[in-house]
Design a protein around this motif. Sequence first.
Motif, mmCIF file in Angstrom:
data_model
loop_
_atom_site.group_PDB
_atom_site.id
_atom_site.type_symbol
_atom_site.label_atom_id
_atom_site.label_comp_id
_atom_site.label_asym_id
_atom_site.label_seq_id
_atom_site.Cartn_x
_atom_site.Cartn_y
_atom_site.Cartn_z
ATOM 1 N N UNK A 186 -106.129 -49.983 -14.222
ATOM 2 C CA UNK A 186 -107.502 -49.522 -14.014
ATOM 3 C C UNK A 186 -107.603 -48.714 -12.724
ATOM 4 N N UNK A 187 -106.874 -49.138 -11.691
ATOM 5 C CA UNK A 187 -106.873 -48.388 -10.438
ATOM 6 C C UNK A 187 -106.234 -47.021 -10.629
ATOM 7 N N UNK A 188 -105.183 -46.962 -11.444
ATOM 8 C CA UNK A 188 -104.543 -45.673 -11.753
ATOM 9 C C UNK A 188 -105.541 -44.730 -12.414
ATOM 10 N N UNK A 202 -101.762 -39.817 -20.381
ATOM 11 C CA UNK A 202 -101.449 -40.814 -19.363
ATOM 12 C C UNK A 202 -102.667 -41.676 -19.045
ATOM 13 N N UNK A 203 -103.817 -41.047 -18.926
ATOM 14 C CA UNK A 203 -105.037 -41.802 -18.635
ATOM 15 C C UNK A 203 -105.377 -42.755 -19.768
ATOM 16 N N UNK A 204 -105.180 -42.293 -21.015
ATOM 17 C CA UNK A 204 -105.466 -43.161 -22.160
ATOM 18 C C UNK A 204 -104.530 -44.368 -22.158
ATOM 19 N N UNK A 205 -103.247 -44.135 -21.883
ATOM 20 C CA UNK A 205 -102.300 -45.242 -21.863
ATOM 21 C C UNK A 205 -102.649 -46.243 -20.771
ATOM 22 N N UNK A 206 -103.022 -45.722 -19.598
ATOM 23 C CA UNK A 206 -103.417 -46.615 -18.514
ATOM 24 C C UNK A 206 -104.681 -47.385 -18.862
ATOM 25 N N UNK A 207 -105.623 -46.720 -19.522
ATOM 26 C CA UNK A 207 -106.863 -47.386 -19.922
ATOM 27 C C UNK A 207 -106.585 -48.496 -20.931
ATOM 28 N N UNK A 208 -105.605 -48.293 -21.807
ATOM 29 C CA UNK A 208 -105.221 -49.344 -22.753
ATOM 30 C C UNK A 208 -104.695 -50.579 -22.016
ATOM 31 N N UNK A 209 -103.805 -50.332 -21.064
ATOM 32 C CA UNK A 209 -103.256 -51.447 -20.299
ATOM 33 C C UNK A 209 -104.357 -52.171 -19.535
ATOM 34 N N UNK A 226 -103.195 -44.978 -39.493
ATOM 35 C CA UNK A 226 -101.803 -44.561 -39.601
ATOM 36 C C UNK A 226 -101.443 -43.434 -38.650
ATOM 37 N N UNK A 227 -102.184 -43.317 -37.553
ATOM 38 C CA UNK A 227 -101.950 -42.266 -36.558
ATOM 39 C C UNK A 227 -101.320 -42.897 -35.321
ATOM 40 N N UNK A 228 -100.303 -42.239 -34.784
ATOM 41 C CA UNK A 228 -99.627 -42.751 -33.587
ATOM 42 C C UNK A 228 -99.882 -41.800 -32.424
ATOM 43 N N UNK A 229 -100.615 -42.283 -31.419
ATOM 44 C CA UNK A 229 -100.881 -41.478 -30.224
ATOM 45 C C UNK A 229 -99.680 -41.592 -29.298
ATOM 46 N N UNK A 230 -99.023 -40.461 -29.030
ATOM 47 C CA UNK A 230 -97.855 -40.463 -28.170
ATOM 48 C C UNK A 230 -98.260 -40.571 -26.705
ATOM 49 N N UNK A 231 -97.344 -41.069 -25.881
ATOM 50 C CA UNK A 231 -97.624 -41.163 -24.453
ATOM 51 C C UNK A 231 -97.444 -39.823 -23.764
#
Length: 351
Positions: A186-188, A202-209, A226-231
């Motif tokens: 969240x800080x990231x 990157x922001x989406x991945x951090x928001x998931x975590x 069936x969609x895969x969001x890549x990092x």
Amino acid sequence: MSAPSDLAANIAAHVVDELHRKGMPTSEEDRAQFIALLIATEFPDADEVSIKHAIKAVNDHIRTGAFRPVESLRAIEPINLAGLDIGAPQNGEPICERVDPKTLFVDPSYQRDIGERGLRQIRQILECFDWNRFKPPICAYAEHDGQTVLKVLDGQHTAIAAASHPDIDWIPVMICEARETSAQAAAFVGQNTQRLNVTPLQLHQAALVAQDEDALTIDQVCTKAGVRVLQYSVKTFEPGDTVAINAIAKLVDARGAMRARIILEVLAKAKMAPILAPQIKAVELLLTDDEYRHSITPEALTEAITGSWLTDHDEGKRIALSHKWPFWKALAIHWFRNTKKTKPATAGRAA
């Protein structure tokens, strides 16, 4: 480079007005930072092409010498707080420490590995290292292999450059209170939301975590569709892969989770590789607009667009140029014409 869009012209005009109002920063670096921050703040949804056109237009204007110099120093003064609901600080005040950069760590759960672009940035920092430009990395304490270590939340390129520099043994870092991985992620997000050099992926991945509710909803919608969001973007995509996280976020926000899943599922079942933003907008139009949605089904649309993307892309471009439409709209019309109808279409654009 193609002709500037209306959005690019609007961005450039706004930046020029602000430069005239506030004065031209004295250094080229400060000017570039001012322009980048202004665009990121005022036009967060602007596409990369429009931003490039806008910056070029601003630089052309600057070369005319039409700006007055920056005014004398301005004191920091508090703003009027009337009507604001002021939040109390949620964590303790950060502290500053000097550390050996080689003792720092990065968490791959919300920060990607350093690629070639990142290596170029690190090399540039090393070749022009200047303490006056140094921005202390943002860190937080964490447990690793039974030891307390510092993880870098923001500034890993700077930290790696410092660790690589033969004349640097210690660097200042700012240490935040964020012990858990979710809090660090969240800080990231908080550190990088207003910056251009951190990608939406990157922001989406951090928001998931960080267990952000909106990010979790997007992830659930994509998984069910069936969609895969890549990092990060790759050279070769598999069917169902996508990096169009902004388009998906807008879709979920506008249409809700259930309808967004149906729209994305059309493209996933059509084995698009990758799923692109114009495709998403085209399917959204066809399945939500009253002019089209009553005449086709998601299944029929999937059947019509499967296996013909290269041809459809070229035809969409031709229609867009012919009618001066956005590409996504032209693509939607082309797909509609090729889709088996359940009943005659309403007279209108697709006729």
